[in-house]
Every structure is written in structure tokens, then in C-alpha cells.
Design a protein around this motif. Structure first.
Motif, short mmCIF file in Angstrom:
data_model
loop_
_atom_site.label_atom_id
_atom_site.label_comp_id
_atom_site.label_asym_id
_atom_site.label_seq_id
_atom_site.Cartn_x
_atom_site.Cartn_y
_atom_site.Cartn_z
N ASN A 1 0.64 -0.94 0.34
CA ASN A 1 -0.11 0.33 0.36
C ASN A 1 1.28 1.11 -0.11
N ILE A 2 -0.05 2.48 -0.29
CA ILE A 2 0.62 3.88 -0.56
C ILE A 2 0.63 4.10 1.48
N SER A 3 1.54 5.02 2.18
CA SER A 3 1.77 5.62 2.46
C SER A 3 0.46 6.89 2.58
N SER A 4 -0.53 6.78 4.27
CA SER A 4 -1.28 7.97 4.26
C SER A 4 -0.89 9.26 3.48
N GLU A 5 0.43 9.30 4.01
CA GLU A 5 1.38 10.47 3.77
C GLU A 5 1.06 11.03 2.63
N LYS A 6 1.30 10.07 1.47
CA LYS A 6 1.56 10.35 0.35
C LYS A 6 0.38 10.41 -0.30
N VAL A 7 -0.92 9.79 0.08
CA VAL A 7 -2.26 9.87 -0.57
C VAL A 7 -2.78 11.07 0.35
N LEU A 8 -2.99 11.30 1.07
CA LEU A 8 -2.79 13.07 1.80
C LEU A 8 -2.60 14.02 0.90
N ASP A 9 -1.09 13.99 0.44
CA ASP A 9 -0.18 14.99 -0.06
C ASP A 9 -0.89 15.13 -2.30
N ALA A 10 -1.38 13.74 -2.29
CA ALA A 10 -1.52 13.16 -3.38
C ALA A 10 -3.14 14.06 -3.70
N LEU A 11 -3.92 14.12 -2.23
CA LEU A 11 -4.75 14.48 -2.62
C LEU A 11 -5.17 15.68 -2.40
N LYS A 12 -4.42 17.08 -1.91
CA LYS A 12 -4.31 17.75 -2.18
C LYS A 12 -3.31 18.39 -3.30
N TYR A 13 -2.51 18.33 -3.63
CA TYR A 13 -2.37 18.74 -5.20
C TYR A 13 -3.20 18.72 -5.84
N PHE A 14 -4.44 17.49 -6.17
CA PHE A 14 -5.21 17.29 -6.85
C PHE A 14 -6.07 18.72 -6.30
N THR A 15 -7.00 18.91 -5.30
CA THR A 15 -7.75 20.02 -4.73
C THR A 15 -7.54 20.96 -4.68
N ARG A 16 -6.12 20.97 -4.85
CA ARG A 16 -5.35 22.09 -3.64
C ARG A 16 -4.57 23.07 -5.55
N THR A 17 -4.05 22.48 -5.76
CA THR A 17 -3.17 23.32 -6.54
C THR A 17 -4.01 23.25 -8.40
N ASP B 1 -11.14 -0.29 -2.26
CA ASP B 1 -11.81 -1.57 -1.72
C ASP B 1 -11.92 -2.28 -0.24
N ALA B 2 -12.02 -0.50 0.73
CA ALA B 2 -12.38 -0.09 2.09
C ALA B 2 -13.33 0.58 1.97
N ASN B 3 -14.12 0.36 2.72
CA ASN B 3 -15.09 1.90 3.00
C ASN B 3 -14.55 2.84 3.69
N TYR B 4 -15.73 3.66 3.71
CA TYR B 4 -15.37 5.11 4.31
C TYR B 4 -14.16 5.22 6.18
N ASN B 5 -14.64 4.80 6.84
CA ASN B 5 -14.89 4.30 8.03
C ASN B 5 -13.42 4.18 8.36
N GLN B 6 -12.58 2.67 7.30
CA GLN B 6 -11.74 2.00 6.65
C GLN B 6 -10.71 3.94 6.49
N ILE B 7 -11.06 4.23 5.36
CA ILE B 7 -10.09 4.88 4.98
C ILE B 7 -10.05 5.68 5.24
N ILE B 8 -10.73 6.96 6.41
CA ILE B 8 -10.51 7.51 7.21
C ILE B 8 -9.46 7.82 8.39
N SER B 9 -9.56 6.12 8.59
CA SER B 9 -8.68 5.61 9.97
C SER B 9 -7.45 5.17 9.00
N PHE B 10 -7.27 4.79 8.05
CA PHE B 10 -6.06 4.67 7.34
C PHE B 10 -5.15 5.82 7.17
N LEU B 11 -5.92 6.87 6.83
CA LEU B 11 -5.69 8.38 6.49
C LEU B 11 -5.01 8.76 8.15
N ARG B 12 -5.74 8.78 8.93
CA ARG B 12 -5.72 9.36 9.93
C ARG B 12 -6.05 10.96 10.15
N ILE B 13 -7.83 11.03 9.87
CA ILE B 13 -8.15 12.36 9.44
C ILE B 13 -10.14 11.97 10.01
#
Length: 141
Positions: free
Chosen positions: A28-44, A54-66
Motif C-alpha cells: 500500500n501507499i503511505s497515508s502521507e503520500k495519499v494525503l499529499d496527492a489529494l492536496k495536489y489535485f484539490t488545491r494545486t 476496496d475499503a469503506n469510508y471509516n477504514q479510509i478515514i482510519s488509514f489516513l488518520r483524519i
């Protein structure tokens, strides 16, 4: 048919976040890298992002620690993996791990439908060392 489906093109990012067996196998890709990529697309890039996972909302939130998904980021309400692959193939941009066949099938279908720009969530050197994708990726995050 493909000519009709081209009208369904989405000017957004299809973001494939594979957890499940990828977490167990440490691919898997680190949670930090995923969050950085999401910021890149939404902000930049000021783009909307739809996560396919393949994960549900709660699993994703937990993985990303947000507490919740960032602004302009939504989770697909998956009905079936095949529909997700088709929907991902219609996005103007796609982002994911080249080691996932799920994202690769979406990219393969996209090549027949639209000109999709792809972002790999692994380094260029890791990509070339794994030789995991028959289609070249446009960019590496």
C-alpha cells in the motif's frame, strides 16, 4: 458502445486507493503520500477527486488518520467492481498504484475512450523496477 460512452467523460480525478490485501502485503501507499496527492489535485489543480477503494469510508478515514475526507474529495458508492473500472476509465485524470490490476484495467479501457492523464503513486524508479504496467504512466507523485 464506446462512441456513446465518450459523452460521459468526467473532468475529475479517479483516485484508486487499494487497501485490503495491499496493506497485508505491504504494497500500500503511505497515508502521507495519499494525503499529499489529494492536496495536489484539490488545491494545486483545483480538481474534484473521487476515491475508488476496496475499503469503506471509516477504514479510509482510519488509514489516513483524519476525521473526514478533504473538501472536494468523495468516496464512490460502489455497486460493483466492473462499474467502478468503467467509471474510472471515464475520468480525465487517474491516480493509483501501478501494481494494482484494477487501476490498470481502467487505464486500458480509457485508452479506447478518452485521452486520460495518469499519475502513479510510486516513484519512477520503483515503477521501472517492478515492470508492472503495459501502459506508460504520464507522471509520478
Amino acid at each position: 458502445s464506446f462512441p456513446d460512452i465518450r459523452k460521459c467523460r468526467m473532468d475529475s480525478v479517479a483516485f484508486h486507493l487499494r487497501l485490503g490485501d495491499f496493506v497485508l502485503n505491504k504494497k500500500n501507499i503511505s497515508s502521507e503520500k495519499v494525503l499529499d496527492a489529494l492536496k495536489y489535485f484539490t488545491r494545486t489543480k483545483s480538481l474534484n477527486v473521487r476515491i475508488y477503494s476496496d475499503a469503506n469510508y471509516n477504514q479510509i478515514i482510519s488509514f489516513l488518520r483524519i476525521d473526514r475526507l478533504p473538501k472536494n474529495v468523495t468516496l464512490s458508492n460502489s455497486i460493483s467492481p466492473m462499474l467502478d473500472i468503467i467509471e474510472m476509465s471515464l475520468a480525465s485524470y487517474i491516480c493509483g498504484n501501478p501494481e494494482s490490476t484494477f487501476v490498470e484495467w481502467s487505464r486500458f479501457l480509457s485508452s479506447e475512450i478518452i485521452n486520460q492523464y495518469s499519475y502513479a503513486l510510486i516513484s519512477k524508479s520503483d515503477y521501472y523496477s517492478c515492470r508492472c504496467s503495459p501502459i506508460s504512466w504520464d507522471d509520478f507523485l
